[in-house]
Design an enzyme around this catalytic site. Sequence first.
Site, short mmCIF file in Angstrom:
data_model
loop_
_atom_site.label_atom_id
_atom_site.label_comp_id
_atom_site.label_asym_id
_atom_site.label_seq_id
_atom_site.Cartn_x
_atom_site.Cartn_y
_atom_site.Cartn_z
CG MET A 338 -2.04 -0.96 1.26
SD MET A 338 -2.98 -1.19 -0.25
CE MET A 338 -3.95 0.58 0.25
CG ASP A 357 9.77 -0.54 4.73
OD1 ASP A 357 10.10 -1.28 5.53
OD2 ASP A 357 8.73 -0.64 4.05
CB VAL A 414 4.06 -0.02 9.32
CG1 VAL A 414 5.07 0.94 9.00
CG2 VAL A 414 3.17 0.14 10.66
CD GLU A 416 -4.58 -3.21 10.10
OE1 GLU A 416 -3.87 -2.24 9.66
OE2 GLU A 416 -5.68 -3.09 9.92
CE LYS A 421 -1.76 -0.35 11.23
NZ LYS A 421 -1.08 -0.04 10.03
CB SER A 443 -7.77 -2.31 6.21
OG SER A 443 -6.67 -3.16 6.17
CG HIS A 464 -9.31 2.41 4.24
ND1 HIS A 464 -10.35 1.64 4.47
CD2 HIS A 464 -8.25 1.38 4.49
CE1 HIS A 464 -10.35 0.40 4.22
NE2 HIS A 464 -9.10 0.31 4.06
CG ASN A 514 -12.77 -3.19 4.06
OD1 ASN A 514 -12.85 -3.15 3.02
ND2 ASN A 514 -11.67 -2.86 4.79
P1 NAD Z 1 2.89 -4.69 3.53
O1 NAD Z 1 3.16 -6.02 4.42
O2 NAD Z 1 2.87 -5.07 2.17
O3 NAD Z 1 3.89 -3.50 3.80
C1 NAD Z 1 3.97 -2.98 5.18
C2 NAD Z 1 5.42 -2.41 4.93
O4 NAD Z 1 5.70 -1.89 6.40
C3 NAD Z 1 6.69 -3.37 4.71
O5 NAD Z 1 7.33 -2.92 3.88
C4 NAD Z 1 7.31 -3.48 6.09
O6 NAD Z 1 8.70 -3.59 5.87
C5 NAD Z 1 7.03 -2.09 6.63
N1 NAD Z 1 7.23 -2.02 8.08
C6 NAD Z 1 7.03 -2.90 9.06
N2 NAD Z 1 7.37 -2.30 10.12
C7 NAD Z 1 8.11 -1.04 9.91
C8 NAD Z 1 8.60 0.01 10.80
N3 NAD Z 1 8.83 -0.31 11.89
N4 NAD Z 1 8.86 0.98 10.14
C9 NAD Z 1 9.14 1.11 8.83
N5 NAD Z 1 8.39 0.31 8.03
C10 NAD Z 1 7.87 -0.92 8.35
O7 NAD Z 1 1.34 -4.44 3.90
P2 NAD Z 1 0.17 -3.67 3.23
O8 NAD Z 1 -0.60 -4.47 2.50
O9 NAD Z 1 0.91 -2.66 2.51
O10 NAD Z 1 -0.59 -2.92 4.36
C11 NAD Z 1 -0.09 -1.80 5.11
C12 NAD Z 1 -1.02 -1.24 5.72
O11 NAD Z 1 -2.18 -1.02 5.18
C13 NAD Z 1 -1.91 -1.96 7.00
O12 NAD Z 1 -2.17 -1.39 7.96
C14 NAD Z 1 -3.11 -2.58 5.95
O13 NAD Z 1 -3.95 -3.03 6.98
C15 NAD Z 1 -3.45 -1.33 5.39
N6 NAD Z 1 -4.36 -1.59 4.27
C16 NAD Z 1 -3.93 -2.76 3.35
C17 NAD Z 1 -4.81 -2.82 2.24
C18 NAD Z 1 -4.49 -4.12 1.17
O14 NAD Z 1 -5.18 -4.19 0.18
N7 NAD Z 1 -3.49 -4.86 1.46
C19 NAD Z 1 -5.86 -2.11 1.86
C20 NAD Z 1 -6.07 -0.93 2.66
C21 NAD Z 1 -5.16 -0.91 3.90
#
Ligand code: NAD
Length: 738
Positions: A338, A357, A414, A416, A421, A443, A464, A514
Site C-alpha cells: 500500500m 521503511d 506499516v 497491521e 503501529k 484497514s 484509508h 469493508n
Molecule cells: P505490507 O506488508 O505489504 O507492507 C508493510 C510495510 O511496512 C513493509 O514494507 C514493512 O517492511 C514495513 N514496516 C513494517 N514495520 C515497519 C517499521 N517499524 N518501520 C517502517 N516500516 C515498517 O502491508 P500492506 O498490505 O501494504 O498494508 C499496510 C497497511 O495498509 C496495513 O495497515 C493494512 O491494514 C493497510 N491496508 C491494506 C490494504 C491492502 O489491500 N493490502 C488496503 C487498505 C489498507
Amino acid sequence: MSTYTNFKVETDADGIALVTWDMPDKSMNVFTVEVMDEIEAIIDQVVADSAVKGVVFTSGKSTFSGGADLTMLKGMFSMIEEERVKDPANATKKLFDAAGRMTWLWRKLETCGKPWVSAINGTCMGGALELSLACHGRVAANSNAVKIALPEVKVGIFPGAGGTQRVSRLTDAQSALQMMTTGQTLTASRAKAMGLVHQVAEPGELINAAKQMIKDGLKPVAPWDEKGFKVPGGGIWTPAAAQLWPAATAILRRETQGNYPGALAILKCVYEGLQVPFDTALRIEQRYFTEVLQTTEAFSMIRSLFVSMQELGKGARRPAGIPKTEFKKVGVVGAGFMGAGIAYVTAKAGIPVVLIDRDQEAADKGKAHSEGLVKAAVSKGRMTKEDAEALLALITPTPDYNQLADADLVVEAVFEDRNVKKAVTEAVEAVLPEGSIFASNTSTLPITGLAENSKRPEQFIGVHFFSPVDKMMLTEVILGEMTGDKAIAVALDYVAAIKKTPIVVNDTRGFYVNRCVFRYINEAYDMLIEGVPATMIENAAKMAGMPVGPLSLNDEVAVDLSYKIMKASIADLGPASVKPEHMALVEKMVDVLGRLGRKSKAGFYEYPDKPAKKFLWPGLKELYPQKAASDVDVNVLKQRLLATIALEAARTMEEDIVTDPREADVGSILGFGFAPYTGGTLSYIDGMGVKNFVALCEKLAAEYGDHFKPTPLLLDMAEKGETFYGRFNPYGDEAKAA
Ligand code: NAD
C-alpha cells in the site's frame, strides 16, 4: 455585433465569424440555459448578417467543453416532480420539451443556411460533441488533450441531442453502438478514422484549418439532408445489419444485464432512427430520452455519479475556516504494497514524498513500484519520459525519520499490528512538526485506539486507501473520537490533491466499505453452505450489477485475511460475532486446503498459468451437498446479495458511522462497485421505497436468517414514508431534498 456573457464573436475580413466559448468564472465550458440562449442568439445574428459567410466555433479554454451541467438536470427533476403532483400529463410534456431544447437548437444551427465548423481544441464530450456533430465541418487538434466522447451512458442517460442519429449516420453502426453504449473516449485520430471529424490539424493551425474549410466552399448542408444520402454500411435492411443487430442486443445484454435503460435506448434510437427521415429520427430520440429521464436509474445515477461525486470531490465535508494546505512534503511510512502505491499517487500529484521503511533496501523496493508504473505509462505513450523522471525525482526512499521534520502530513502504512503501529507513531511524532497531521492507512484497527499512541490525538486521523491505490478512486477518511477539524481539513485537502474522492466516516470496525464488502462475501458463504452452485452465486452477482462476484472478490482480498478478521472479531466481540458455519468454511479453505485466494493461485477459483483463464474450483461441489440449479431462484440470489449490503449501509447511518447519504452511495460505487445503476446502497433503498425494502428484508429474514431483519431506523422510516435523502438531507433542513 451584440455582446454575450459566455461568447466572443469576431468576424474577420473574409467574413468568417469566430465564435469563442469562454465562460467567466468557470474552469470548463458547460451548457446552461443561458449558454443555449446565447447560442441561439448567435445563430440568429449570423444568419441575419449578410457580411458573415460562415462560422468557426471554438473554445477559449484549454478544454472545448465537458457537455451539459448535469446539476441542471437535477433541478429539472425537482421541477417535474412538483408539476407531476398537479398535472401528471403536463409534467411529461414539459419534460419532453425541456429534453428537446438542445436537439432542436442544434438542428436549427445545422439548417441555418451558413456553414459552421467546430474547431475542437481539447476535451469535447456529451452535448459539446453533439453540437460539433451538427456543425458542417469538424477539425480536431493533433493533441493528447483532445478527448472525444459521448459518455452519457455512464450516468444513466444517453446522447439525447441528436448524438445517436448523427454518429450512426457518420460511421458504421457497430462502431457507433460501441462508442455510445460504452461511453468510450476517442483520440482525434480515432475520431477521424471513424468519420466523426473531417480533419486533424496541429494545435497552432486549428483555427486556420477550420476557416480554410469554409473558404474552400464547405456546403452548409449535412450529408443526411442531401438527396440520395446513404447510411454507412447500408442501414438496417441489409445482410450485414441482419448479422449485426441480433449480436448487438446480445452483447448489450451480456454487458449490462438489462440493468441500464439508457444503454438499451441507444440501440432502440439507432435501430428505429435509421429507418426514417432525419427529423423524425430526432423526435424518436427525444421520446426515448424523455422516457429514460423518468427512470429511477437515471435519477439515481445522475445524483450519485455526477452531482454528489462532484460535491464530495470539492470538499463538501471540509470544515470551514481552515486555510487550504499546499503540500510541500508528505511522508509515507511503510513502503510495502500500500505504501508504495500511496507514494506513487502523491508524487503523481506533484508533491515531494519521503518513503520510509525499516531499511534502505525495503524503501527502495517501494520506490521500484513507481518506477514500474511510469515505465509502463511511457511505453504506452501515456506519459512523457520527462514527466516520468520528474515524478520519480519527487520520491525519496530512506529509513531516516529525520527527513519528516518538515512534512505537512505523514501517512502510515506499516504492518497491521498495533505494536508496530505504536512504535512508528512514536518515531514519527518525535520529528514531525507541531501542526502536522498523522494519518493511518489501517484497514481494520479503530482510529480512536491507535490515536492513544499519539501525543496529539486531535491531529491523528485515518486515511484509508483501496488497492490498487493508483486505480481506486475512493479514500475513506476516518475520524477518531479526538480527531480535530484541522486534521479533517488537511486529510481532505490531501485527498483532493491526489484527485481521489473522499468519504468522511466515523470510527468503527471495518469502517464503511469493508463492513459492506464482508456482508456481500458472508452472504455468498451462506449460499455455498446451503448448497447453491458456486457458478450461480457468481452469475447472480453479475446479473445484479456487481462488477465482481463475491467469491472472486474474496479471492482477491485473500481468504486468509477473512480468516484473520473473523478471529479478531471473535477475540474482541465474542463468539456470537461470527457464524460458526462461516468460520468452519474459511478454516477449511485456509488451514486444511491451503486455498488462500489469488495470491496462492488457489482459492474459490483455480488460477492456471496464463493465457488460460481462472475458473471456479470444482472441489467446491464436494464441500456441501449441492442443490439442483432448478431449485434455486436466481432472482432471490440477486436480491439477497444487494439487500444484505444495503442493509449494512443503513446500519452505518443508524449508528452515525456514515452521516451523509451521498457518502454512503458514492463510497459504495467507488469502493466496491455496488450496482452503479442503483445510484449506490442508499439510493437502492430509496429507489424501491423504504416500505418495499422493509417488506423485502422481512421476506428474506423469514427464509434466510435474522441478519436480514430490518433495523429500527428502517421500520420508522417506512412508517413515516421517508427516504434517506429526505431524513438525512445533506443540504440542510431548509433545502429541498431531490
Ligand atoms: P505490507 O506488508 O505489504 O507492507 C508493510 C510495510 O511496512 C513493509 O514494507 C514493512 O517492511 C514495513 N514496516 C513494517 N514495520 C515497519 C517499521 N517499524 N518501520 C517502517 N516500516 C515498517 O502491508 P500492506 O498490505 O501494504 O498494508 C499496510 C497497511 O495498509 C496495513 O495497515 C493494512 O491494514 C493497510 N491496508 C491494506 C490494504 C491492502 O489491500 N493490502 C488496503 C487498505 C489498507
